[in-house]
Design an enzyme around this catalytic site. Structure first.
Site, PDB file in Angstrom:
ATOM      1  N   ASP A   1     -11.809  -2.245   1.535  1.00  0.00           N
ATOM      2  CA  ASP A   1     -10.473  -1.693   2.326  1.00  0.00           C
ATOM      3  C   ASP A   1     -11.349  -2.173   3.428  1.00  0.00           C
ATOM      4  O   ASP A   1     -10.954  -3.610   3.614  1.00  0.00           O
ATOM      5  CB  ASP A   1     -10.410   0.097   2.610  1.00  0.00           C
ATOM      6  N   ASP A   2     -11.927  -2.202   4.190  1.00  0.00           N
ATOM      7  CA  ASP A   2     -12.784  -2.391   5.935  1.00  0.00           C
ATOM      8  C   ASP A   2     -13.468  -1.734   5.414  1.00  0.00           C
ATOM      9  O   ASP A   2     -14.596  -1.166   5.929  1.00  0.00           O
ATOM     10  CB  ASP A   2     -11.790  -1.600   6.852  1.00  0.00           C
TER      11      ASP A   2
ATOM     12  N   HIS B   1       0.642  -0.823  -0.166  1.00  0.00           N
ATOM     13  CA  HIS B   1       0.157   0.039  -0.389  1.00  0.00           C
ATOM     14  C   HIS B   1       0.768   1.535   0.408  1.00  0.00           C
ATOM     15  O   HIS B   1       2.261   1.288   0.692  1.00  0.00           O
ATOM     16  CB  HIS B   1      -1.032   0.071   1.568  1.00  0.00           C
TER      17      HIS B   1
ATOM     18  N   GLU C   1      -0.809   6.857   0.337  1.00  0.00           N
ATOM     19  CA  GLU C   1      -1.499   7.230   0.974  1.00  0.00           C
ATOM     20  C   GLU C   1      -1.412   7.889   1.642  1.00  0.00           C
ATOM     21  O   GLU C   1      -2.432   8.734   2.113  1.00  0.00           O
ATOM     22  CB  GLU C   1      -1.602   6.030   2.120  1.00  0.00           C
TER      23      GLU C   1
END
Length: 164
Positions: free
Chosen positions: A105-106, A26, A29
């Site tokens: 994502d979550d 990742h 960000e």
């Protein structure tokens, strides 16, 4: 294996790869980490997550890399990475025909589902049902499943997609 790391962990990542593990990194960000993003691209992970903040040279390197990119619309809005869905880089990546995986994502934290993420993409960016079918089918190719598992997923899922 999914990690948000600086590549100071490169020996561990190389060891994971040597052991046969697939790697997702990742990156992008937070703003101002172009060098880290370039190092991640140079490592050539199996997938990349987010890459929301990209200077032109990072964007060019990403698009040239053809590394599948995981994008999480709702997550990126709720974490205020983008002020609104229309400003998300989904459309730019999609129109560039870069390998793309729409993700949640979550889902529990961000109160979304994969179906909702596709609905957002359709409503915000005007992608059509055939585009959704293609994105889902292609995303199977980007999983870390075996070739046999990918074939089984496609055998089970693709006939259902044509019913959308």
């Amino acid at each position: 294996m999914t990690m948000t790391v600086c590549l100071c962990r490169l020996p561990a990542l190389l060891e994971a790869r040597k052991a046969g593990l697939r790697v997702t990194l990742h990156g992008g960000e937070v703003p101002g980490r172009s060098e880290e993003a370039m190092q991640q691209l140079a490592f050539h992970p199996d997938r990349l997550g987010h890459m929301c903040y990209m200077e032109d040279r990072v964007k060019e390197a990403l698009l040239a890399s053809k590394i599948p990119l995981e994008l999480c619309l709702t997550s990126n809005i709720k974490t205020q990475t983008f002020p609104c869905f229309q400003d998300h880089h989904f459309q730019e990546v999609f129109l560039a025909k870069h390998p793309l995986v729409l993700c949640t994502d979550d889902s529990g934290v961000f109160h979304t589902s994969l179906s909702q993420e596709f609905a957002i993409a359709m409503n915000t960016f005007g992608i059509q049902e055939k585009d959704v079918q293609r994105l889902v089918a292609e995303s199977i190719d980007y999983t870390f499943a075996s070739d046999a598992e990918k074939l089984e997923l496609k055998r089970c899922l693709l006939p259902r997609l044509s019913q959308i």
